[in-house]
Motif scaffolding. Structure first.
Motif, short mmCIF file in Angstrom:
data_model
loop_
_atom_site.label_atom_id
_atom_site.label_comp_id
_atom_site.label_asym_id
_atom_site.label_seq_id
_atom_site.Cartn_x
_atom_site.Cartn_y
_atom_site.Cartn_z
N THR A 92 0.84 -1.20 0.00
CA THR A 92 0.00 0.00 0.00
C THR A 92 0.87 1.25 0.00
N THR A 93 0.62 2.11 -0.96
CA THR A 93 1.36 3.36 -1.06
C THR A 93 0.44 4.53 -0.73
N ILE A 94 1.04 5.69 -0.60
CA ILE A 94 0.25 6.89 -0.32
C ILE A 94 -0.74 7.15 -1.46
N ILE A 95 -0.31 6.88 -2.70
CA ILE A 95 -1.17 7.13 -3.86
C ILE A 95 -2.39 6.22 -3.84
N THR A 96 -2.15 4.91 -3.59
CA THR A 96 -3.28 3.97 -3.56
C THR A 96 -4.22 4.27 -2.40
N LEU A 97 -3.65 4.67 -1.28
CA LEU A 97 -4.48 4.99 -0.12
C LEU A 97 -5.34 6.23 -0.39
N LEU A 98 -4.74 7.27 -0.97
CA LEU A 98 -5.50 8.47 -1.31
C LEU A 98 -6.54 8.18 -2.39
N SER A 99 -6.18 7.33 -3.35
CA SER A 99 -7.13 6.96 -4.40
C SER A 99 -8.33 6.24 -3.81
N ALA A 100 -8.07 5.33 -2.87
CA ALA A 100 -9.16 4.59 -2.23
C ALA A 100 -10.08 5.53 -1.46
N CYS A 101 -9.48 6.46 -0.72
CA CYS A 101 -10.28 7.41 0.05
C CYS A 101 -11.12 8.29 -0.86
#
Length: 510
Positions: A295-304
């Motif tokens: 999990t990266t910051i990008i995937t986490l932000l995308s999910a949110c």
């Protein structure tokens, strides 16, 4: 909101989540889809919603004209429709209790809900009875594993010859139930199994499954809710698999996948409300495991962002246009003038006119109230609220059952109606059809009301109570209470009833 409205909005939400899931199942953290399904469940089990300017329904209302429909604001509103709109019933002094009518749809829904709820309850109780025969496990590794994972809820690990694959059940005293033929010497396999089941326990997945089952029993008639139920249970397992892989690292993917395959071969039986280790589609689970990424910051932000946008669009309702600015409210000056006065004073005022509300007849002879409204303002009307009164040919007020399909409705002189339709400036809106009147001599397919006498309504008086404009301003008729006291339940002279229309409302901005 009615059950059908909740089910429909839930179905739209489910379609959106299914599409997102198909596109991003292997790109986003699996927890993302659990959150989305949980929002869907809330939409299905809560009979109200939060209005939002970002709702898909608000966007639709702002881009297309709102179709005409009538909504009766009585204490008990039924949703059944006759001809174009609701049915107004002629039944003076007839007790409501003498109308033994129950909606067929309601009966069918109740039967279906009871059957499905009974199936799940009986299945679960049967499994719990079988689980009582399970024996505790005396194993050094098991005891050490439990000690290393303290929870406020006591976890038990038992074994049973009634199952072929591991599962978890219970909320306050969770139990990890293992097959009796488990190889207790295979520590690596036990670590994977216990870690997977521990995630179920830690996340209270049993409660989530219980809520999903509850929603399914309520909306059993909606095929998309069944799709939601299947995919939600599947995503619970995918999220647990992902958690285990993140715990043991990428090197565990192959071993964990092989263990799933071996467990799948032994899978058996339905255990409602239990978290089965290998209950869902094995192929999808293995594919998801092999595609698990850090999990990266990008995937986490995308999910949110996806969760936020999807919930804003589909979990909310159209914004209520009544939330208008008080400073922009319009007030009534003179509720009734002549048409000539309107034309002469058009520069200094704006008008809304009830042109007529006649008693007309369909081709089969059934009567209905047909009303026409003109918008002589400079703003588009999007919603009106008005009162309806009825009188017989002698000018006597009629106390009607305004909605006879609701057996709990009470007879009343008045009926408050809210219509949602766009009437452009200087446009006359002539509604198609109208409010049907019950006539026992013609409407033979309807339940008998009172003595089944012929319709007695000869005149209908309408008065606007509130008007909402496209720009959000609201006009409240300050003369409405005086009008109501003058006409409701009172004998009215025939000439006054005949000359009531056009009834005009002069409106001036503050």
């Amino acid at each position: 909101m009615t059950l059908l409205e909740v089910s429909f909005s839930g179905a739209v939400f489910i379609i959106a989540v299914v599409i997102i899931r198909a596109i991003a199942i292997n790109s986003l953290p699996k927890k993302t889809f659990l959150v989305l399904w949980e929002m869907v469940l809330l939409r299905l089990v809560i009979p109200f919603t939060i209005p939002s300017a970002f709702s898909i329904y608000t966007l639709i209302n702002n881009t297309i004209s709102t179709p005409t429909f009538f909504e009766a604001e009585t204490n008990n509103v039924a949703s059944a429709v006759s001809r174009e709109y609701f049915v107004v019933i002629q039944g003076i002094e007839q007790p409501v209790t003498n109308i033994p009518f129950v909606s067929v749809w309601f009966v069918v829904w109740c039967i279906g809900m009871v059957l499905f709820a009974g199936f799940f309850i009986v299945s679960y109780l049967r499994c719990r009875i079988e689980f009582r025969t399970a024996l505790p496990v005396n194993n050094a590794y098991v005891e050490q594993w439990i000690k290393e994972r303290p929870l406020r809820r006591r976890i038990s690990i038992k074994q049973s010859d009634r199952i072929s694959t591991p599962l978890t059940y219970g909320v306050f005293h969770p139990v990890i139930l293992m097959p009796k033929q488990t190889d207790w010497k295979n520590i690596n396999q036990l670590r994977y199994i216990f870690s997977h089941e521990y995630v179920h326990i830690y996340r209270f997945d049993t409660i989530a499954k219980l809520i999903a089952t509850y929603a399914l029993c309520i909306h059993w008639f909606n095929p998309l809710v069944w799709v939601m139920y299947i995919l939600f249970n599947r995503d619970i397992e995918l999220a647990c698999d992902e958690s285990v892989i993140r715990q043991f690292g990428d090197k565990s993917k192959s071993a964990y996948s092989l263990m799933l395959i071996s467990m799948e071969a032994k899978k058996s039986g339905l255990s409602p409300l239990c978290n089965n280790f290998s209950k869902n589609a094995i192929e999808e689970r293995i594919t998801a495991i092999m595609n698990t990424k850090r999990t990266t910051i990008i995937t986490l932000l995308s999910a949110c962002l996806i969760v936020l946008v999807t919930v804003s669009l589909f979990a909310t309702s159209a914004i209520a246009s009544t939330d208008s600015k008080t400073s922009d409210m319009l007030t009534l000056n003179d509720p009734k003038t002549n048409t000539s006065d309107i034309i002469a004073d058009v520069k200094g005022s704006m008008m809304i006119i009830h042109e007529s509300a006649d008693i007309l007849h369909y081709e089969d002879g059934a009567p209905y109230i047909h009303d026409i409204l003109t918008n002589n303002t400079d703003s588009t009307i999007v919603e009106t609220q008005y009162c309806m009164l009825a009188y017989n040919e002698n000018g006597s007020p009629l106390k009607l059952y305004w909605n006879f399909l609701d057996s709990s409705a009470e007879s009343s002189f008045e009926n408050i109606v809210r219509t949602k339709t766009n009437i452009l400036p200087n446009q006359t809106e002539e509604y198609r059809g109208g409010w049907s009147l019950y006539d026992g001599e013609i409407m033979e397919d309807f339940p008998k009301v009172g003595n089944g006498e012929a319709n007695q309504a000869a005149y209908s008086l309408l008065c606007l109570k509130q008007v909402i404009f496209e720009d959000g301003t609201v006009w409240n008729n300050s003369n409405y209470e005086n009008w109501f006291k003058t006409y409701a339940g009172k004998e009215i002279a025939i000439d006054e009833l005949q000359n009531y229309y056009p009834y005009e409302y002069e409106i001036e901005s503050d």
